[in-house]
Design a protein around this motif. Structure first.
Motif, PDB file in Angstrom:
ATOM      1  N   GLU A   1      75.889  37.810  -7.280  1.00  0.00           N
ATOM      2  CA  GLU A   1      76.262  36.521  -6.705  1.00  0.00           C
ATOM      3  C   GLU A   1      76.417  36.677  -5.192  1.00  0.00           C
ATOM      4  N   GLN A   2      75.684  35.863  -4.434  1.00  0.00           N
ATOM      5  CA  GLN A   2      75.821  35.820  -2.982  1.00  0.00           C
ATOM      6  C   GLN A   2      76.699  34.639  -2.597  1.00  0.00           C
ATOM      7  N   HIS A   3      77.464  34.818  -1.538  1.00  0.00           N
ATOM      8  CA  HIS A   3      78.446  33.805  -1.144  1.00  0.00           C
ATOM      9  C   HIS A   3      78.423  33.625   0.363  1.00  0.00           C
ATOM     10  N   TRP A   4      78.385  32.360   0.791  1.00  0.00           N
ATOM     11  CA  TRP A   4      78.475  32.005   2.206  1.00  0.00           C
ATOM     12  C   TRP A   4      79.660  31.061   2.406  1.00  0.00           C
ATOM     13  N   PRO A   5      80.274  31.055   3.592  1.00  0.00           N
ATOM     14  CA  PRO A   5      81.392  30.131   3.842  1.00  0.00           C
ATOM     15  C   PRO A   5      80.965  28.677   3.659  1.00  0.00           C
ATOM     16  N   LEU A   6      81.944  27.830   3.381  1.00  0.00           N
ATOM     17  CA  LEU A   6      81.677  26.429   3.090  1.00  0.00           C
ATOM     18  C   LEU A   6      81.078  25.702   4.285  1.00  0.00           C
ATOM     19  N   GLY A   7      81.625  25.929   5.471  1.00  0.00           N
ATOM     20  CA  GLY A   7      81.141  25.233   6.654  1.00  0.00           C
ATOM     21  C   GLY A   7      81.577  23.777   6.668  1.00  0.00           C
ATOM     22  N   THR A   8      81.091  23.038   7.643  1.00  0.00           N
ATOM     23  CA  THR A   8      81.491  21.637   7.799  1.00  0.00           C
ATOM     24  C   THR A   8      80.408  20.671   7.334  1.00  0.00           C
ATOM     25  N   GLU A   9      79.198  21.169   7.090  1.00  0.00           N
ATOM     26  CA  GLU A   9      78.096  20.305   6.688  1.00  0.00           C
ATOM     27  C   GLU A   9      77.822  20.447   5.194  1.00  0.00           C
ATOM     28  N   GLU A  10      77.358  19.354   4.585  1.00  0.00           N
ATOM     29  CA  GLU A  10      76.996  19.403   3.176  1.00  0.00           C
ATOM     30  C   GLU A  10      75.536  19.782   2.972  1.00  0.00           C
ATOM     31  N   GLU A  11      74.757  19.832   4.050  1.00  0.00           N
ATOM     32  CA  GLU A  11      73.369  20.237   3.934  1.00  0.00           C
ATOM     33  C   GLU A  11      73.280  21.724   3.586  1.00  0.00           C
ATOM     34  N   ILE A  12      72.215  22.086   2.889  1.00  0.00           N
ATOM     35  CA  ILE A  12      72.029  23.475   2.485  1.00  0.00           C
ATOM     36  C   ILE A  12      71.849  24.346   3.720  1.00  0.00           C
TER      37      ILE A  12
ATOM     38  N   THR B   1      72.151  38.215   6.042  1.00  0.00           N
ATOM     39  CA  THR B   1      72.210  36.783   6.296  1.00  0.00           C
ATOM     40  C   THR B   1      73.626  36.297   6.573  1.00  0.00           C
ATOM     41  N   GLY B   2      74.612  37.168   6.519  1.00  0.00           N
ATOM     42  CA  GLY B   2      75.995  36.771   6.695  1.00  0.00           C
ATOM     43  C   GLY B   2      76.697  36.502   5.391  1.00  0.00           C
ATOM     44  N   ALA B   3      75.995  36.675   4.268  1.00  0.00           N
ATOM     45  CA  ALA B   3      76.599  36.458   2.964  1.00  0.00           C
ATOM     46  C   ALA B   3      77.364  37.695   2.526  1.00  0.00           C
ATOM     47  N   THR B   4      78.294  37.491   1.604  1.00  0.00           N
ATOM     48  CA  THR B   4      78.859  38.604   0.862  1.00  0.00           C
ATOM     49  C   THR B   4      78.254  38.556  -0.535  1.00  0.00           C
ATOM     50  N   HIS B   5      78.279  39.682  -1.235  1.00  0.00           N
ATOM     51  CA  HIS B   5      77.723  39.675  -2.571  1.00  0.00           C
ATOM     52  C   HIS B   5      78.615  40.455  -3.503  1.00  0.00           C
ATOM     53  N   SER B   6      78.547  40.124  -4.791  1.00  0.00           N
ATOM     54  CA  SER B   6      79.303  40.820  -5.818  1.00  0.00           C
ATOM     55  C   SER B   6      78.479  40.833  -7.093  1.00  0.00           C
ATOM     56  N   VAL B   7      78.818  41.736  -8.000  1.00  0.00           N
ATOM     57  CA  VAL B   7      78.152  41.796  -9.294  1.00  0.00           C
ATOM     58  C   VAL B   7      79.125  41.276 -10.338  1.00  0.00           C
ATOM     59  N   GLU B   8      78.783  40.164 -10.939  1.00  0.00           N
ATOM     60  CA  GLU B   8      79.643  39.473 -11.897  1.00  0.00           C
ATOM     61  C   GLU B   8      79.311  39.949 -13.313  1.00  0.00           C
TER      62      GLU B   8
END
Length: 217
Positions: free
Chosen positions: A96-107, A12-19
């Protein structure tokens, strides 16, 4: 920094890590622990201040929280963006999956898709806002590798539905890339961390997450 023992790119374009972390409650005046007493920790990096502001979303019946998930949009810090924290595994870690913030506040669609089996995006709304004045410290081995990250958090949190604000101070100790690989060595490291915290005046956290504490759980 999200301390992890593995990370990578998701389709999906996310990065992931194990916390994998420990959390502690401390008073306003509690002094910092001496982390150089821990096995494998040769020095402590310079303090790094971070101002974090996170908005958490869930359905009215807290379907995500009950399933062990947390969805947030956070600004500030090196990993600002959209995050999904999954349920805890047998070792206490959370993916934990992480996506860039982007410019929109919508999910983003990718975030909505990732939790669609638990809650539909149309049902998600803000349930909490957590603002955190964080000071982060890298705990370094003799070669300069980061064994763990320690953060000193002063939190102001608002339950968006009840209108209740809570403040507290807590510490987190999170394994990083140069953490020991064996389970026995990790247990020894965690035991030494707990001992250092208790010596400084800290105690086991009353809640295992900031979100749960914000919601009075």
């Amino acid at each position: 920094m999200s301390a992890a023992d593995q990370s990578g790119a998701e389709p999906t374009g996310a990065t992931h890590s194990v916390e994998i972390e420990l959390k502690f409650d401390v008073d306003d005046v509690t002094p910092l622990p001496d982390w150089t007493t821990l096995p494998g920790v040769a020095s402590v990096g310079e303090p790094e201040p971070r101002e974090l502001d996170a908005l958490y979303l869930d359905s009215d019946d807290l379907a995500l929280a009950h399933a062990g998930y947390a969805v947030r949009r956070r600004t500030g810090g090196p990993d600002e963006g959209w995050h999904i924290k999954g349920p805890r595994g047998a070792d206490g870690g959370r993916v934990e999956q992480h996506w860039p913030l982007g410019t929109e506040e919508e999910i983003p669609d990718a975030v909505a898709q990732a939790v669609s089996s638990v809650a539909a995006v149309r049902h998600l709304a803000p349930i909490a806002r957590i603002r955190n004045s964080r000071t982060a410290y890298a705990l370094l081995d003799a070669a300069g590798g980061v064994v763990a990250e320690f953060v000193d958090d002063r939190v102001t949190a608002t339950d968006e539905r009840a209108g209740v604000e809570r403040t507290w101070r807590e510490w987190e100790f999170e394994l990083a890339a140069a953490a020991p690989a064996s389970a026995d060595e990790r247990r020894a490291l965690f035991a030494a961390a707990e001992k250092a915290v208790r010596r400084a005046g800290g105690r086991t956290a009353a809640s295992d997450s900031k979100l749960a504490r914000t919601l009075g759980q």
